[in-house]
Design an enzyme around this catalytic site. Structure first.
Site, short mmCIF file in Angstrom:
data_model
loop_
_atom_site.label_atom_id
_atom_site.label_comp_id
_atom_site.label_asym_id
_atom_site.label_seq_id
_atom_site.Cartn_x
_atom_site.Cartn_y
_atom_site.Cartn_z
N ASP A 53 1.24 -1.32 -0.28
CA ASP A 53 -0.11 0.15 -0.20
C ASP A 53 1.06 1.00 -0.46
OD1 ASP A 53 -2.22 -2.23 0.01
OD2 ASP A 53 -2.81 -1.29 2.62
N GLU A 55 3.94 1.25 -0.58
CA GLU A 55 4.50 1.80 -1.83
C GLU A 55 3.81 2.71 -3.21
OE1 GLU A 55 7.68 -1.51 -1.94
OE2 GLU A 55 5.11 -1.84 -3.11
N ASP A 57 0.97 4.01 -2.67
CA ASP A 57 0.97 5.31 -2.57
C ASP A 57 1.89 6.94 -2.82
OD1 ASP A 57 -1.38 4.65 -0.76
OD2 ASP A 57 -0.78 5.39 1.97
N SER A 102 -37.19 -4.74 -13.62
CA SER A 102 -37.36 -5.82 -11.64
C SER A 102 -37.13 -7.18 -12.50
CB SER A 102 -38.19 -5.60 -11.51
OG SER A 102 -37.68 -6.20 -10.17
N LEU A 103 -37.27 -7.49 -12.04
CA LEU A 103 -36.46 -9.48 -12.27
C LEU A 103 -38.41 -10.59 -12.00
CD1 LEU A 103 -33.23 -10.25 -11.98
CD2 LEU A 103 -34.28 -10.67 -14.15
N GLU A 133 -25.92 -16.48 -13.06
CA GLU A 133 -24.84 -15.69 -11.86
C GLU A 133 -25.29 -15.32 -11.04
OE1 GLU A 133 -24.95 -13.49 -15.29
OE2 GLU A 133 -25.95 -11.87 -14.16
N LYS A 135 -27.22 -13.20 -7.73
CA LYS A 135 -27.77 -11.75 -7.72
C LYS A 135 -27.46 -10.92 -6.38
CE LYS A 135 -33.02 -10.81 -7.69
NZ LYS A 135 -32.60 -9.86 -6.18
N ASP A 137 -27.10 -8.59 -3.75
CA ASP A 137 -28.05 -7.68 -3.32
C ASP A 137 -27.20 -6.50 -2.57
OD1 ASP A 137 -30.40 -7.68 -1.43
OD2 ASP A 137 -30.14 -8.75 0.24
N GLU A 194 -25.09 -2.87 -9.72
CA GLU A 194 -25.38 -3.27 -7.84
C GLU A 194 -24.32 -3.08 -7.72
OE1 GLU A 194 -28.16 -4.68 -8.37
OE2 GLU A 194 -28.99 -4.71 -6.00
N TYR A 246 -23.13 -6.43 -14.56
CA TYR A 246 -23.49 -7.72 -15.10
C TYR A 246 -24.59 -7.49 -16.61
CZ TYR A 246 -27.28 -6.00 -11.88
OH TYR A 246 -28.29 -5.08 -11.80
N LYS A 317 -30.11 -16.05 -16.91
CA LYS A 317 -30.90 -15.35 -17.96
C LYS A 317 -30.13 -16.35 -19.71
CE LYS A 317 -28.63 -11.28 -15.71
NZ LYS A 317 -27.93 -10.70 -15.81
N LYS A 341 -35.22 -16.67 -6.32
CA LYS A 341 -34.87 -16.39 -4.98
C LYS A 341 -34.18 -17.77 -3.67
CE LYS A 341 -36.40 -12.46 -3.54
NZ LYS A 341 -35.88 -11.20 -3.93
N CYS A 435 -35.17 1.54 37.09
CA CYS A 435 -34.01 1.36 36.88
C CYS A 435 -34.69 0.02 36.27
CB CYS A 435 -33.18 0.87 37.67
SG CYS A 435 -31.99 -0.17 36.83
N CYS A 438 -32.48 -2.10 38.93
CA CYS A 438 -32.31 -1.23 41.34
C CYS A 438 -33.49 -0.58 41.66
CB CYS A 438 -31.23 -0.57 41.54
SG CYS A 438 -30.82 0.69 40.17
N CYS A 453 -29.43 4.18 33.35
CA CYS A 453 -29.35 3.66 35.06
C CYS A 453 -28.14 5.04 35.98
CB CYS A 453 -29.90 2.98 35.88
SG CYS A 453 -29.10 2.47 37.33
N CYS A 458 -25.73 0.19 40.64
CA CYS A 458 -26.65 -1.19 40.22
C CYS A 458 -26.25 -2.61 39.55
CB CYS A 458 -27.25 -0.36 39.05
SG CYS A 458 -28.41 -1.36 38.28
S1 IVH Z 1 -30.65 -8.75 -14.29
C1 IVH Z 1 -32.75 -6.59 -17.82
N1 IVH Z 1 -28.16 -9.25 -12.79
O1 IVH Z 1 -31.84 -7.42 -9.01
C2 IVH Z 1 -31.94 -7.23 -16.61
N2 IVH Z 1 -30.43 -8.27 -11.88
O2 IVH Z 1 -34.71 -7.84 -8.89
C3 IVH Z 1 -32.24 -7.01 -15.33
N3 IVH Z 1 -29.81 -8.24 -9.45
O3 IVH Z 1 -33.40 -4.66 -10.74
C4 IVH Z 1 -31.30 -6.86 -14.00
N4 IVH Z 1 -28.17 -9.26 -9.22
O4 IVH Z 1 -30.89 -4.27 -9.48
C5 IVH Z 1 -29.26 -9.05 -13.06
N5 IVH Z 1 -26.58 -10.26 -11.80
C6 IVH Z 1 -27.77 -10.04 -11.76
C7 IVH Z 1 -28.94 -9.21 -10.91
C8 IVH Z 1 -29.35 -8.38 -11.09
C9 IVH Z 1 -28.60 -8.15 -9.32
C10 IVH Z 1 -30.80 -7.12 -8.60
C11 IVH Z 1 -31.49 -5.39 -10.47
C12 IVH Z 1 -33.08 -5.87 -10.63
C13 IVH Z 1 -33.09 -6.33 -9.00
C14 IVH Z 1 -34.24 -7.23 -9.64
#
Ligand code: IVH
Length: 697
Positions: A53, A55, A57, A102-103, A133, A135, A137, A194, A246, A317, A341, A435, A438, A453, A458
């Site tokens: 680190d 070096e 820096d 969303s998914l 792959e 997901k 969080d 993400e 991703y 996918k 999930k 408390c 006591c 307290c 106590c």
């Molecule tokens: S694909 C159209 N891939 O999960 C493509 N989403 O619950 C849509 N997320 O809104 C997203 N890991 O924020 C994709 N490997 C991954 C992901 C991912 C996390 C999130 C993403 C999405 C949410 C849906």
């Protein structure tokens, strides 16, 4: 991203630059940036650094110096250009190039088999390739690169519009500020991903909050989305966020010719990886047919706790992009992708009551008692509510149905109460005025969230203080434990901390229930604890706001525990990470006669109150003199210089105050030098002056 040959070349250049330090020629500026980008990539994307680190820096500072002297050489993608010096104003609203959908969710093998059937029907073909792959969080983001430069970073927002958080995104060091998309004929591209905090960073962050008596953040996901909205980019940088990219959602190509890599999803992950992004290229796997997919999802779920980051499922996918297009999307989600999930780490339960526990500092912590429910393999029945404000904010009532979450190894917490399920029978939670142990009156200090307290004797506080003293992070007296502390206290054998070292072993033998071996064990461990390093003892004393880190700072600033009682408020505040609140708590602690007695007693009992530092050798030429080093020393290592002071009986201080005699200034000294200049009695020495003073040339 880097071939072996390139890696060797860059390592070679690193070595030559390191030799030329501290001043590197301005003509090498681009080569120096390449070297720094390479090391950022090794560190932040691969997690496999090739330099120390320190070096890194030094090289970074050399680049800063060149750019400062030649501002015309600054480029927006220079490693120095991540750090912004201004605060973010209100975040501007921006339009996503493609809506962020969303998914759809699935929860078991049947759901996936069903989805596979729908996909095959929709695509009109069998033998579909799926890419699987993790997901992640965290909080979703979109990035735009134009002509290889990162030009915009945005939050998801409502999916159509988000907040422009470009400055904050630039603080994430695994996000490249420029990437050679042009090598693939791509002139503009939008990618999705993400942002998250690794479990380790999240824990470090929460430990800091707990040290300050603040309620910890619920989970890495909330921590990540909160961090992206911070106004001060410098604070964002310190959060050490991580970004996984991703998905390629949009691209413009030269001559309208997309690169072959973008024909499949797995190809796009590889392309992103190749360009230096932390994409899930290494975690992804492609399967033909759904069976392998299911197995891979289940394997990942089994190993989720071993990952360095939090994931809440897998994403499957359709691999071919032409098939993705054919399948299309609903208004809510694409038909070509589905989330699998993992078992929820959330559950609902009934809030049956609230207990009020008294901590070692007298803090009253409300603890919710719920009908026990299994969450993520652990049965949860008690959940801390931290303080009265949390109860009010969440509008909790006894009898409520509550949503409980337990993410990984994070402690469980109540997300919310389900007000819509109320029957009218629910009862308000009464916070006590006395408390519960006591009966002394409780007090709440101005600006604090906790009730305390204030009776120092106590019984609940006494027991908690002893439990803290013997605990793993404090004096680490193995085989003592909470249960024994309580038992010995009830038996009247243990009334205070010194009592630990005067346990009546004879009575213990007579009482039965303790094997001879466990008694000897306990005795040995207690004896051993007497020589624990001073910082452990300081932490074990339970001074309010003094966590492990501060305890270490304090131990390093003195030779003996008693010296802490000599420090003024001002001196305490000059120590690293010690603010007004912490300093005043330490100051008060050493002005309380009972605490002074306690320390004296511990010394008589044979505990080590001496700091780990060696006793002064020689004639103690520097005794009574204090030193502080700042900036980079060229001839000596910092540790050598400090040793020189100590062996001559001098004292090292960790901050500038009127108690400081000498400030030794190396290169690039900063605020300490400025501060010292304002205090006339401090002598400022150069490194050469210092070496001469030590009798060298
Ligand atoms: S694909 C159209 N891939 O999960 C493509 N989403 O619950 C849509 N997320 O809104 C997203 N890991 O924020 C994709 N490997 C991954 C992901 C991912 C996390 C999130 C993403 C999405 C949410 C849906």
């Amino acid at each position: 991203m880097y071939t072996e040959q390139q890696t060797r070349d860059l390592q070679g250049r690193t070595a030559s630059f390191l030799q030329l330090l501290p001043h590197l020629p301005a003509g090498d500026v681009e080569a120096l940036r390449d070297v720094l980008r390479f090391h950022e990539y090794r560190y932040y994307v691969l997690d496999a650094p090739l330099v120390a680190d320190y070096e890194y820096d030094q090289l970074y500072k050399a680049l800063e110096a060149i750019e400062q002297q030649n501002p015309a050489l600054i480029r927006p993608d220079s490693p120095t250009q991540r750090v912004a010096n201004a605060l973010n104003g209100a975040f501007a609203t921006v339009q996503h190039l493609v809506p962020m959908l969303s998914l759809d969710n699935s929860y078991n093998a049947e759901d996936l088999i069903d989805w596979d059937r729908r996909v095959r029907e929709g695509a009109g073909t069998a033998g579909i390739e799926y890419c699987v792959e993790p997901k992640f969080d965290g909080a979703s983001i979109s990035l735009i690169y134009e002509n290889d430069l990162l030009t915009r970073g945005a939050t998801r927002g409502d999916g159509v519009q988000g907040d422009d958080i470009t400055t904050n995104i630039r603080q994430i060091r695994s996000v490249p500020l420029s990437a050679r998309f042009s090598a693939y004929g791509i002139t503009q591209i939008e990618i999705r991903g993400e942002v998250l905090l690794t479990k380790k960073q999240f824990k470090a962050f929460n430990d800091k909050l707990t040290e300050q008596n603040l309620p910890p953040l619920a989970n890495p996901r909330n921590a990540a989305s909160g961090s992206l909205r911070i106004k001060d980019p410098e604070i964002v940088r310190k959060r050490n966020l991580e970004a996984f990219l991703y998905h390629v959602s949009y691209h413009i190509d030269q001559n309208n010719q997309p690169p072959a890599e973008l024909e499949t999803h797995s190809g796009s992950l590889d392309l992103l990886w190749e360009l230096g992004f932390r994409s899930p290229a290494k975690e992804k796997k492609v399967f033909t047919g759904i069976e392998g997919v299911i197995q891979y999802c289940q394997d990942f779920e089994a190993g989720r706790d071993d990952l360095p980051y939090e994931i809440d499922g897998m994403v499957i996918k359709v691999n071919r992009l032409d098939l993705q297009e054919k399948l299309g999307m609903t208004t809510h989600h694409p038909r070509w992708a589905i989330a699998y999930k993992f078992k929820a780490r959330q559950a609902t339960s009934k809030l049956r009551g609230v207990e009020f526990q008294v901590g070692r500092t007298g803090a009253i912590t409300p603890v919710a008692k719920i009908d026990p429910v299994p969450i993520g393999g652990v049965v949860v029945g008690s959940i801390s509510l931290f303080n009265e404000d949390v109860i009010k904010e969440k509008d909790l009532k006894i009898g409520d149905t509550v949503l409980v979450e337990r993410a990984g190894d994070v402690i469980p917490y109540i997300v919310k109460s389900m007000a819509e399920l109320r029957t009218g029978e629910e009862q308000p939670i009464q916070f006590p005025v006395n408390c519960p142990r006591c009966s002394s009156a409780l007090a709440r200090e101005e600006g604090e969230a906790v009730w305390r307290c204030i009776n120092i004797d106590c019984p609940a506080q006494v027991v908690e203080r002893i439990i803290h003293f013997v605990s793993k992070d404090a004096m680490d007296i193995r085989s003592f434990g909470e249960a024994n502390v309580r038992k010995f206290y009830e038996l009247g054998w243990l009334q205070d901390i010194p009592g630990i070292y005067r346990l009546p072993y004879d009575k213990m033998r007579q009482l039965g229930g303790f094997g001879e071996k466990s008694i000897t064990n306990l005795q040995t461990n207690i004896e051993k604890s007497k020589s624990q390093p001073l910082h452990r003892l300081i932490f074990a004393l339970g001074i309010r706001y003094v966590g492990e880190t501060t305890a270490k700072t304090l131990a390093q600033s003195v030779r003996h525990l008693n010296d802490l009682s000599l420090l003024s408020l001002e001196e305490l505040q000059s120590l690293e990470d010690v603010g007004v609140k912490v300093a005043s708590s330490i100051y008060q602690f050493f002005r309380n006669q009972a605490n002074i007695e306690l320390i004296r007693e511990l010394e008589t009992l044979g505990l080590t109150l001496q700091s780990e530092k060696k006793a002064p050798l020689g004639d103690g030429l520097l005794s009574g003199q204090s030193f502080l080093f700042t900036g980079t020393l060229n001839r000596l290592k910092r540790s050598e210089a400090e040793e020189m002071v100590e062996t001559r009986g001098g004292k090292l201080l960790s901050g500038v105050s009127s108690k400081l005699n000498y400030l030794v200034v190396g290169e690039d000294a900063g605020s300490k030098l400025e501060k010292a200049r304002k205090i006339p009695q401090i002598q400022i020495l150069s490194e050469d002056d210092f070496i001469k003073m030590m009798g060298g040339e």
